[in-house]
Design an enzyme around this catalytic site. Structure first.
Site, PDB file in Angstrom:
ATOM      1  CG  ASP A 173     -17.105  36.101   3.026  1.00  0.00           C
ATOM      2  OD1 ASP A 173     -17.649  36.110   1.915  1.00  0.00           O
ATOM      3  OD2 ASP A 173     -17.326  36.952   3.903  1.00  0.00           O
ATOM      4  CG  ASN A 181     -17.539  48.038  -0.057  1.00  0.00           C
ATOM      5  OD1 ASN A 181     -16.438  48.494  -0.360  1.00  0.00           O
ATOM      6  ND2 ASN A 181     -17.984  46.883  -0.527  1.00  0.00           N
ATOM      7  CG  HIS A 186     -18.350  50.596  -3.409  1.00  0.00           C
ATOM      8  ND1 HIS A 186     -18.680  49.274  -3.224  1.00  0.00           N
ATOM      9  CD2 HIS A 186     -19.488  51.297  -3.159  1.00  0.00           C
ATOM     10  CE1 HIS A 186     -19.957  49.161  -2.896  1.00  0.00           C
ATOM     11  NE2 HIS A 186     -20.478  50.383  -2.851  1.00  0.00           N
ATOM     12  CG  ASP A 190     -12.693  48.386  -5.688  1.00  0.00           C
ATOM     13  OD1 ASP A 190     -13.479  47.493  -5.333  1.00  0.00           O
ATOM     14  OD2 ASP A 190     -12.942  49.194  -6.594  1.00  0.00           O
ATOM     15  CD  GLU A 216     -18.186  40.064   0.868  1.00  0.00           C
ATOM     16  OE1 GLU A 216     -19.023  40.061   1.791  1.00  0.00           O
ATOM     17  OE2 GLU A 216     -18.436  40.477  -0.276  1.00  0.00           O
TER      18      GLU A 216
END
Length: 303
Positions: A173, A181, A186, A190, A216
């Site tokens: 993770d 974010n 975002h 990405d 994630e």
């Protein structure tokens, strides 16, 4: 930018020694192999196809002939026709090998990832995994998505159980991803996901599984990997993720991750299924995050 990339890749791709498959192991696993939704063949040292599952029989003509005749229509091995030969490479290197091939099937040309696993008699078992189903891919990272990946993970674990082979489940993770974010948007998140996925995809072997599990979070199954190898692999992978640098307008963004490992030994195969191993790996992931993140913990160290 990833520093000392060649050195890191060399460490990440280090092969874990595994026993060669025997005919007895394949016989034991055949009820599972026979119903897989893609072709599986067993090839002897002279390239003859000596066993084929139901999908291979459906997809290929010339099943009772050499593998190069069956899949390509060649009169000699692939390496003599300008192509790589998965069976020969696996047999020579004594490790699982994966090559991309276009095969002539009864439904037309198809692109496969051919995974060849060496056998102790000099032959190999090949799995021909189709690569033309884009619906199985995650749109952001290009990795296998959860729906398809979970099926693949369960199939691989079932195969490991049939073959009596240890494996390791790793849950990873990204740290503070929500903060990335929230602060940068975002689109930057990405980018972080894609760069992390690239590093992870470069680390695994052909016999392993890598899935974007959600958000994630990522799942990896390392076939044939016992606890020591899984710990070494994860340590090196986390080091590589720390080297990721994403250049923004006003700052350089770095990344870290936490991970949990559940290594399933040969002795545990009979009573530790995929769901339990996944639960243990997930518990270790949260233990690593609660301990301060940017580290990994393994189930053995907590038991």
């Amino acid at each position: 930018m990833i520093e000392t990339k060649m050195e890191l890749n060399s460490q990440l791709k280090e092969k874990n020694p595994t026993d060669l498959l025997s005919l007895e192991q394949i016989d034991s696993a055949w009820p599972l192999l026979d119903v897989l939704p893609f072709p599986v063949t067993v090839i002897d040292i002279n390239y003859m196809v000596v066993r084929a599952n139901q999908e291979a029989v459906h997809e290929y003509s010339h099943i009772d002939q050499p593998c190069y005749k069956m899949s390509h229509g060649y009169d000699s091995p692939c390496n003599e026709n300008g192509e790589t030969c998965p069976k020969l490479d696996a047999q020579t290197l004594k490790t699982t090998i994966s090559h991309l091939h276009i095969h002539q099937t009864n439904s037309g040309p198809q692109k496969f990832k051919v995974m060849a696993m060496p056998m102790d008699n000099g032959g190999a078992m090949e799995m021909h995994i189709p690569l033309d189903d884009v619906t199985s891919l995650d749109g952001v990272t290009g990795l296998t998505n959860r729906a398809e990946g979970e099926q693949g993970a369960r199939r691989l674990v079932a195969l490991m159980q049939r073959l009596g082979t240890p494996y390791s489940v790793i849950m990873l993770d990204l740290d503070y991803f929500k903060k990335i974010n929230d602060q940068h948007g975002h689109h930057v998140g990405d980018i972080v996901l894609r760069r992390t996925a690239e590093v992870m995809a470069e680390s695994i072997r052909a016999s392993d599984i890598l899935v974007r599990w959600g958000g994630e979070e990522f799942l990896m199954i390392l076939s044939g990997a016992q606890s020591e190898h899984a710990a070494k692999f994860t340590k090196t992978l986390l080091d590589a993720i720390r080297h990721i640098r994403i250049e923004l307008r006003d700052e350089t963004l770095s990344v870290s991750a936490s991970a949990g490992i559940r290594a399933v030994s040969s002795e545990e195969l009979s009573h530790t299924n995929f769901d339990l191993a996944l639960k243990h790996a997930d518990l270790m992931l949260y233990a690593a995050k609660n301990a301060g993140r940017d580290q990994f913990m393994s189930y053995e160290s907590m038991s």
